[in-house]
Scaffold this active site. Structure first.
Site, short mmCIF file in Angstrom:
data_model
loop_
_atom_site.label_atom_id
_atom_site.label_comp_id
_atom_site.label_asym_id
_atom_site.label_seq_id
_atom_site.Cartn_x
_atom_site.Cartn_y
_atom_site.Cartn_z
N GLU A 156 4.83 4.86 3.83
CA GLU A 156 4.30 6.17 4.22
C GLU A 156 5.43 7.05 4.73
O GLU A 156 6.38 6.54 5.35
CB GLU A 156 3.22 5.98 5.30
N ASP A 172 -2.75 12.06 -3.10
CA ASP A 172 -2.87 13.50 -3.33
C ASP A 172 -3.16 13.74 -4.81
O ASP A 172 -2.41 13.31 -5.68
CB ASP A 172 -1.55 14.18 -2.96
N ASP A 203 10.20 7.38 0.89
CA ASP A 203 9.63 7.68 -0.42
C ASP A 203 9.29 6.36 -1.14
O ASP A 203 10.16 5.51 -1.35
CB ASP A 203 10.66 8.47 -1.23
N ASP A 231 -11.47 10.29 -5.00
CA ASP A 231 -12.74 11.01 -4.96
C ASP A 231 -12.69 12.25 -5.85
O ASP A 231 -13.56 13.11 -5.77
CB ASP A 231 -13.11 11.39 -3.53
N LYS A 248 -3.78 21.54 -9.13
CA LYS A 248 -3.33 22.52 -10.12
C LYS A 248 -2.60 21.84 -11.27
O LYS A 248 -1.79 20.94 -11.05
CB LYS A 248 -2.42 23.56 -9.46
N GLU A 273 0.86 -1.19 0.00
CA GLU A 273 0.00 0.00 0.00
C GLU A 273 0.89 1.23 0.00
O GLU A 273 1.73 1.40 0.89
CB GLU A 273 -0.93 0.03 1.20
#
Length: 241
Positions: free
Chosen positions: A98, A148, A125, A184, A152, A73
């Site tokens: 993470e 994320d 990373d 989402d 933009k 994950e």
């Protein structure tokens, strides 16, 4: 070199790793205070359940102590879905990656609380971990839940679901392994679906977007998306046999 050229030269494993190291990061380290419980869990449990980042390929069988399938994950956040999925599937090994330390501390707390034997963490990373630590053709699945979206347009290059990053994931998957992406953000779903369609050796299990997978637990980011009346979109690709 144009990555869309059909006859491009495939870089060596070392040059791919070098590219990953020089890449713009797909995340920003958030400054967040750890709760006392998270800090305590991190100090006590990280030496046992966190695998140090190393610049060499690791042996997954040695790390987990068995030959069970391995799921990675990427960006588990606070780990709510991570530990629940691991608990529901004790015969599958899970490796969570993470960089947000409070989330690592929270997941470590849940690992101990639920006595999980099949869940480990790398605090680093994710792309560097994949490039430098994970053997090719060794992973049975990738979970990438609500990464994320980098809204933009000038930041789209930071998105993790895009080539050549998805090419690297495909390289690490074993035949029949899967990449499961949930977001989402509708525009990111469209963007990611096209990038995965163009990723060699991956094939969509569905005609377009995937059906909700009944075994996936809800995450904190998903709850926020639903509260904001955003549509949850799921994408499920498999590596060709």
């Amino acid at each position: 070199m144009n990555e869309n050229q059909e006859n491009e030269t495939v870089p060596s494993a070392e040059s791919k790793a070098d590219v990953i190291r020089r890449e713009i990061k797909t995340y920003v380290l958030r400054i967040g205070r750890m709760t006392a419980a998270q800090e305590k869990a991190y100090e006590e449990l990280a030496p046992r359940y966190c695998i140090p980042y190393e610049n060499h390929i690791i042996n997954l069988m040695d790390i987990f102590g068995n030959s069970n399938p391995v799921i990675i994950e990427i960006g588990f956040g606070m780990g709510d879905a991570t530990w629940q999925i691991a608990k529901a599937n004790p015969d599958v090994n899970y490796l969570g990656i993470e960089v947000h330390r409070p989330g690592v501390g929270k997941l470590l707390h849940e690992i101990k609380k639920n006595d999980l034997k099949n869940l480990l963490i790398v605090e680093h990373d994710a792309l560097e971990v994949l490039a430098n630590m994970i053997p090719n053709n060794s992973i049975n699945g990738f979970h990438i839940f609500f990464p994320d979206p980098w809204h933009k347009k000038r930041h789209h290059k930071r998105r993790i679901i895009q080539r050549p990053r998805t090419d690297l994931m495909a390289q690490k998957l074993c035949a029949g392994g899967y990449l499961y992406f949930v977001t989402d953000i509708e525009e990111y779903a469209e963007f990611g679906l096209e990038e995965l369609r163009l990723t060699k050796h991956l094939k969509n299990k569905y005609e377009g977007y995937a059906e909700p997978q009944p075994w996936r637990m809800q995450t904190k980011f998903e709850r926020k998306g639903l509260e904001a009346d955003r549509k949850i979109t799921e994408i499920f690709f498999e590596k060709e046999e």
